[in-house]
Enzyme design. Structure first.
Site, PDB file in Angstrom:
ATOM      1  N   ARG A  49       0.852  -1.184   0.000  1.00  0.00           N
ATOM      2  CA  ARG A  49       0.000   0.000   0.000  1.00  0.00           C
ATOM      3  C   ARG A  49       0.896   1.246   0.000  1.00  0.00           C
ATOM      4  NH1 ARG A  49      -3.407  -2.824  -1.579  1.00  0.00           N
ATOM      5  NH2 ARG A  49      -5.453  -3.294  -0.659  1.00  0.00           N
ATOM      6  N   HIS A  66      -0.730   0.001  -9.774  1.00  0.00           N
ATOM      7  CA  HIS A  66      -1.418  -0.890  -8.834  1.00  0.00           C
ATOM      8  C   HIS A  66      -1.949  -2.138  -9.559  1.00  0.00           C
ATOM      9  CE1 HIS A  66      -3.753  -1.122  -4.793  1.00  0.00           C
ATOM     10  NE2 HIS A  66      -3.604  -2.337  -5.302  1.00  0.00           N
TER      11      HIS A  66
END
Ligand code: NDP
Ligand code: OXD
Length: 309
Positions: free
Chosen positions: A224, A272
């Site tokens: 993250r 991502h």
């Protein structure tokens, strides 16, 4: 049994169709404000208003591995939060990390730059013993990544919250062994969940400890964005303390066009996508878990809200 689906940023139709096929007899509907109470929810980053309208949920099934966005919400206390447990992600994560590691170790980025200028160049081979890889988080994804890296005969360290023994890995655990883990690691791979304990764990102090404090560390962040204190990274690269970074996740996503990470010569940015949710495998896993919960059985991947993962 009624199942409601609330997928922010994802098209719900194929999920709904797949869940209906896998759970015949269940009513599966896309959530709309004012919808009927459901027994279970299949979600990605739902709004608080969705949760507030569904106070009787018994299960909340996340279509990703990370539950940080979900745990920010006020959830019904009786609802089990269940995350994806691999479902096709670990092999992708292993590919991504091995690619980034080997690209850096074998200096393929430099060969690419040379080739783009028509230059036939030679670089002295480097020793893999000098490129110990450290994987932060030895869970479903981290352990698979660590094993894949070990196949290429790099020394591999792993760090987790509780002590572990994994063949072929030097394992470290907890705060007390964190600095020793960093010092023994040159290429750091982050696969921790984002929790209050891990937010900002990649920062000037910790990244400066890589490679025994010598210049040349490398960062691969695939967990993250908020694990990294973003303003700390570029000074470490510009001073040479870090040799480079491959980043798949960011504090703000999509990464804003003006963000300096896009243009830094030693940062590789991907959007991502290091391990995407595989819809068919995820539907099969979630349907099997819903059936098990309905039978009163235990299922894997139940999140502990106090631990945050
Ligand atoms: P798991 O829950 O299976 O594993 C988490 C690991 O982190 C465990 O080994 C755990 O230790 C360790 N850990 C947790 N907190 C700490 C801490 N404070 N100190 C040290 N170790 C800690 O998660 P997954 O492997 O399935 O996924 C990891 C993360 O990867 C997800 O949370 C998500 O954020 C990210 N992800 C990113 C994707 C992408 O496309 N970029 C795709 C999928 C996931 P212990 O074993 O002791 O419990
Ligand atoms: C996940 C993700 O958590 O895609 O699964 O990031």
């Amino acid at each position: 049994m009624r199942i409601t689906v609330c997928l922010t940023d994802n098209r719900p139709d194929a999920w709904i169709e797949g869940l209906r096929a896998a759970l015949p007899g269940a009513e599966v509907e896309n959530w709309k404000p004012g919808a009927q109470q459901a027994d279970h929810a299949v979600v990605w980053a739902p709004p608080q208003s969705f949760i507030d309208e569904q106070p009787a949920l018994r299960g909340i099934f996340n279509i990703g591995a990370g539950v940080d966005a979900l745990l920010k919400l006020r959830l019904p206390p009786q609802a089990k939060v269940v995350r994806l447990d691999d479902a096709g992600m670990s092999v992708q994560m292993a590919e991504y990390v091995c690619h980034a590691l080997i690209r850096h170790f074998r200096e393929f980025d430099i060969y690419e730059a040379d080739a783009s200028e028509g230059r036939w160049s030679f670089r002295k081979p480097r020793e893999r013993e000098d490129f110990a890889v450290g994987v932060m988080g030895l869970g479903v994804l981290g352990e698979r990544v660590a094993r894949a890296v070990a196949q290429f005969e790099f020394p591999v360290n792993g760090w987790s919250r509780s002590p572990k023994a994994v063949e072929g890995l030097r394992c470290f655990a907890g705060e007390a062994e964190f600095d020793a883990f960093l010092g023994a690691t040159r290429v750091l791979v982050n696969l921790l969940p984002l929790t209050e304990a891990t937010r900002g764990v990649l920062n000037r102090r910790t990244l400066s400890r890589l490679n025994g404090g010598e210049p040349g560390g490398y960062l691969i962040n695939v967990a993250r964005g908020a694990h990294l204190v973003e303003p700390d990274l570029i000074p470490l690269l510009d001073s040479g303390q870090l040799a480079g970074a491959t980043l798949d996740v960011f504090e703000v996503e999509p990464l804003p066009a003006e963000h300096p990470f896009w243009r830094h010569p030693r940062i590789t940015v991907t959007p991502h996508g290091s391990a995407r949710t595989v819809r068919e495998a995820s539907i099969a896993q979630i349907a099997a878990k819903i059936r098990a919960v309905e039978r009163g059985e235990r299922v894997a991947g139940v999140v502990d809200p106090l631990r945050g993962y």
